[in-house]
Design a protein around this motif. Structure first.
Motif, PDB file in Angstrom:
ATOM      1  N   GLN A   1       0.671  -1.184   0.135  1.00  0.00           N
ATOM      2  CA  GLN A   1       0.104   0.066   0.022  1.00  0.00           C
ATOM      3  C   GLN A   1       0.888   1.168   0.007  1.00  0.00           C
ATOM      4  O   GLN A   1       0.619   2.317  -0.675  1.00  0.00           O
ATOM      5  N   VAL A   2       1.906   1.194   0.629  1.00  0.00           N
ATOM      6  CA  VAL A   2       2.874   2.286   0.771  1.00  0.00           C
ATOM      7  C   VAL A   2       3.394   2.638  -0.760  1.00  0.00           C
ATOM      8  O   VAL A   2       3.524   3.832  -1.045  1.00  0.00           O
ATOM      9  N   LEU A   3       3.883   1.721  -1.537  1.00  0.00           N
ATOM     10  CA  LEU A   3       4.272   1.706  -2.880  1.00  0.00           C
ATOM     11  C   LEU A   3       2.998   2.492  -3.582  1.00  0.00           C
ATOM     12  O   LEU A   3       3.336   3.259  -4.462  1.00  0.00           O
ATOM     13  N   GLN A   4       1.724   2.155  -3.399  1.00  0.00           N
ATOM     14  CA  GLN A   4       0.830   2.626  -4.212  1.00  0.00           C
ATOM     15  C   GLN A   4       0.694   4.303  -3.942  1.00  0.00           C
ATOM     16  O   GLN A   4       0.527   4.923  -4.734  1.00  0.00           O
ATOM     17  N   TYR A   5       0.886   4.456  -2.601  1.00  0.00           N
ATOM     18  CA  TYR A   5       0.647   5.865  -2.305  1.00  0.00           C
ATOM     19  C   TYR A   5       1.675   6.610  -3.102  1.00  0.00           C
ATOM     20  O   TYR A   5       1.750   7.647  -3.441  1.00  0.00           O
ATOM     21  N   LEU A   6       3.130   6.069  -2.739  1.00  0.00           N
ATOM     22  CA  LEU A   6       4.378   6.887  -3.359  1.00  0.00           C
ATOM     23  C   LEU A   6       4.100   6.931  -5.155  1.00  0.00           C
ATOM     24  O   LEU A   6       4.476   8.069  -5.378  1.00  0.00           O
TER      25      LEU A   6
ATOM     26  N   GLY B   1       1.472   7.227  -6.637  1.00  0.00           N
ATOM     27  CA  GLY B   1       0.504   7.962  -7.046  1.00  0.00           C
ATOM     28  C   GLY B   1      -0.806   7.170  -7.596  1.00  0.00           C
ATOM     29  O   GLY B   1      -1.725   7.798  -8.004  1.00  0.00           O
ATOM     30  N   ASP B   2      -0.702   5.825  -7.240  1.00  0.00           N
ATOM     31  CA  ASP B   2      -1.624   4.752  -7.720  1.00  0.00           C
ATOM     32  C   ASP B   2      -3.003   4.881  -6.771  1.00  0.00           C
ATOM     33  O   ASP B   2      -3.970   4.370  -7.236  1.00  0.00           O
ATOM     34  N   ALA B   3      -2.773   5.421  -5.627  1.00  0.00           N
ATOM     35  CA  ALA B   3      -3.750   5.488  -4.570  1.00  0.00           C
ATOM     36  C   ALA B   3      -3.545   6.722  -3.640  1.00  0.00           C
ATOM     37  O   ALA B   3      -2.437   7.269  -3.523  1.00  0.00           O
ATOM     38  N   SER B   4      -4.354   7.132  -2.964  1.00  0.00           N
ATOM     39  CA  SER B   4      -4.217   8.382  -2.228  1.00  0.00           C
ATOM     40  C   SER B   4      -4.401   7.981  -0.713  1.00  0.00           C
ATOM     41  O   SER B   4      -5.121   6.767  -0.401  1.00  0.00           O
ATOM     42  N   LEU B   5      -3.737   8.776   0.206  1.00  0.00           N
ATOM     43  CA  LEU B   5      -3.954   8.629   1.358  1.00  0.00           C
ATOM     44  C   LEU B   5      -5.208   8.574   2.123  1.00  0.00           C
ATOM     45  O   LEU B   5      -6.025   9.299   1.442  1.00  0.00           O
ATOM     46  N   PRO B   6      -5.817   7.778   2.857  1.00  0.00           N
ATOM     47  CA  PRO B   6      -7.126   7.648   3.266  1.00  0.00           C
ATOM     48  C   PRO B   6      -7.726   8.892   3.418  1.00  0.00           C
ATOM     49  O   PRO B   6      -7.167   9.678   4.559  1.00  0.00           O
TER      50      PRO B   6
END
Length: 658
Positions: free
Chosen positions: A606-611, A613-618
């Motif tokens: 999940q950390v990788l997704q945030y970094l 830009g594939d996901a936003s912080l909740p």
């Protein structure tokens, strides 16, 4: 066209080859030598001599057509040769030799020592090698799963034999196995035969005075057609390392689609064997009693010195080492590589000991050698953990363990050399900015990639347990590689109820780890959060020479976030060289990963997704939870975490890197 040739390597450069019966070809002295291979002063063909770390090869100069071009099937072939291996009785055995079928007679990537001049550490086992070999191995290498130090093996693209057996032969009359010592200096005949009709490769040995045994020493059912190319070279390869011995080929015959024949009556004797034994006997008879006593005293003294020198380089092999498989270096090689562990080669010191720069004697490869100190409290237990984990891990963002050694009471690990050293030396460089924001952001993502691999992508979950800037090393392109697996544990071991001691570095330890001592992927995530803040803010997780509200980095960043001034925590050395959105993302992500409640921390994927830009912080995540306990009462989590009375401070906690 099917080719047949017979090569008899005798009497120096005048190598006679009999005419082929089927193809009508006759060859005279058409052998190409490489490396230290030579025609010796005794008019004998010798692959290697007593030169350290050398390779010797001899191939028939012309390639042989070994496959039917119409159907791609390999032809049958037969070869027989007589060899002798001469070792100084006062020394240990060398590494042996091999009969080789290869697409090239150059083999330029073939390394010395245990690689026999065939492969090296990087290409051993590659299907692109297209090599079939029969090794006559006289040294037991754990990394290749050798059965002993006197065996014959069939090798397909790798020095880990497909099949092997102790050197010897089976008597025709009784079927009883008789051992043959290949380093005895005696002449031994070998037969290697491939039957394409049944896809079977047979290898047979026998003393020179016996005819070929009916039962092969090795018999392997294999179709070599997919391995070899249409045309291949045939010959021999051998190598020496720190241990040396001479490898002689006294006669050789090779034939396609037929039976190789060799005239044994014309073969020469082996130098340094019968003649030396005769001279030794005459000398012994001629000695007087006083001479014998004197010789005994001298011999005892030499043995004493030899044993004393041998003790210095004594190495240890235990049962647990066999299963892990990383390359085992000799202590002598590492001693030479680091110039005797000279102070000028020292790269750094830490809780585990010293790290030295080294250059391997033969390959001239630069390496980093970690020598675990005698007074290290972690010692053998952590050394075993490192061998068991990083030795089998392969990822571009992990420092590669090249091998290890145990000798002279020391524990040594050999890694890829990282020319730019560790990240902390860049972050805390007061003279100038050496890593800009783009580089720092990439480093943060590189470490996340490494942890995702350890936690979620490898065959078992690996908990690193000591993530910090000083354990993040940078290669020549400033790509980050996570290193120092001295504290690493698999998920199975971390769940052991007896594994309850706190491990890690003060400032990166999760609250639950301080209480129960059990490391999990979530405790790694906590340390990664502290690492993110460290990289962005340019300061360590715990600083003593600052104002009280800034001592704990997590507390300080959280407080500035609440005040709407989170970007004021960014390292001032970055100046305007920063992307605001990325910096804010990493700071908030660092707080999320360093949350005191383990269940709230994200997984590394999940950390990788945030970094990325594939996901936003909740969006529904309230960072103010960082300032509340389960009863809703406010507290300072980081200060509480690092001052918990149950923490036992060890030397490793005080370490600021190696």
């Amino acid at each position: 066209m099917i080719r047949v040739f017979e090569l008899c390597l005798m009497l120096g450069a005048l190598i006679r080859v009999a005419a082929a019966s089927m193809g009508g070809f006759s060859f005279n002295g058409n052998i190409e030598l490489a490396g230290v291979a030579e025609v010796s002063a005794d008019n004998l063909f010798r692959l290697t001599n007593t030169t350290y770390f050398s390779v010797g090869r001899a191939f028939y100069a012309q390639p042989q057509t070994v496959k039917n071009s119409s159907n791609g099937k390999a032809f049958s072939f037969s070869t027989t040769f007589v060899f002798a291996i001469v070792t100084d009785e006062s020394k240990l055995n060398g590494h042996g030799m091999a009969f080789v079928i290869s697409p090239s007679k150059e083999l330029s990537s073939g390394a010395s020592s245990q690689h026999l001049g065939l492969f090296n550490r990087t290409n051993n086992g590659n299907s692109s090698n297209h090599i079939v070999a029969v090794e006559l191995d006289t040294f037991r290498n754990q990394e290749f799963n050798d059965i002993n130090d006197n065996h014959v093996g069939i090798d397909i693209n790798s020095l880990t034999s497909v099949k092997s057996f102790p050197a010897g032969y089976f008597e025709d009359a009784t079927g009883e196995f008789q051992n043959l010592s290949m380093v005895s200096g005696e002449r031994i005949q070998a037969w290697v035969e491939y039957d394409a009709t049944v896809n079977q490769l047979n290898v047979t040995l026998a003393p020179i005075h016996l005819s070929k045994p009916r039962l092969p020493l090795l018999s392997l059912d294999i179709d070599i057609s997919p391995v070899i190319l249409d045309q291949m070279y045939v010959g021999f390869s051998s190598a020496t390392g720190r241990l040396v011995q001479s490898h002689y080929v006294l006669g050789w015959s090779f034939q396609m689609e037929g039976k190789a024949q060799l005239d044994l009556s014309r073969l020469p004797s082996v130098p340094g064997n019968q003649q030396s034994k005769s001279r030794s006997k005459e000398l012994a008879i001629g000695l007087s009693i006083s001479g014998v006593v004197l010789a005994a005293i001298i011999f005892s003294f030499i043995v004493f010195l030899s044993m004393k020198r041998k003790d210095k380089f004594t190495e240890i092999i235990e049962d647990w080492e066999v299963q892990y498989g990383p390359h085992r270096f000799s202590y002598k090689d590492l001693f030479a590589a680091t110039k005797g562990f000279r102070e000028t080669e020292l790269l750094g010191k830490g809780g585990f000991g010293e790290v030295y720069k080294g250059v391997l004697p033969v390959s001239k490869t630069q390496v980093a050698v970690k020598r675990i100190s005698h007074n290290s409290k972690q010692g053998m237990k952590e050394f075993v953990a490192e061998i068991a984990t990083i030795g089998r891990l392969r990822h571009p963002n992990l420092v590669r363990l090249l091998g290890y050694c145990r000798g002279e009471g020391q524990l040594l690990l050999v890694y890829d050399y990282m020319p730019n050293a560790s990240l902390d030396k860049f972050i805390y460089n007061k003279a100038q900015v050496t890593v800009n924001w783009v580089q720092r952001f990439k480093i943060i993502k590189d470490v996340a990639l490494a942890l995702t691999y350890l936690h979620e992508e490898w065959v078992e979950v690996i908990v690193h347990r000591d993530i910090k800037a000083s354990n993040v090393l940078l290669d020549s392109d400033l790509r980050a590689k996570l290193g120092d697996f001295g504290l690493a544990r698999s998920s199975k071991r971390t769940q052991d109820p007896q594994t309850t001691h706190v491990a890690g570095t003060f400032g990166y330890i999760a609250p639950e780890l301080a209480k129960n001592g059990r490391a999990t992927p979530s405790t790694d995530v906590y340390a990664y959060g502290a690492f993110c803040l460290e990289v962005v803010c340019g300061r360590r997780p715990v600083e003593s020479r600052v104002s009280p509200e800034e001592v704990a980095l997590v507390d300080w960043v959280y407080q500035r976030w609440r005040e709407g001034k989170i970007l004021s925590t960014v390292d001032p050395k970055l100046n305007k060289d920063i992307k605001i959105e990325e910096a804010e993302l990493v700071l908030k992500l660092g707080l999320l990963c360093s949350h005191p409640m383990a269940e709230i921390r994200p997984r590394m994927s999940q950390v990788l997704q945030y970094l990325k830009g594939d996901a936003s912080l909740p969006e529904n995540f309230d960072f103010h939870v960082l300032g509340q306990d389960q009863k809703g009462e406010s507290y300072k989590p980081a200060i509480l975490s690092y001052s918990t009375p149950s923490i036992t401070f060890t030397e490793s906690f005080k370490s600021v890197g190696r």
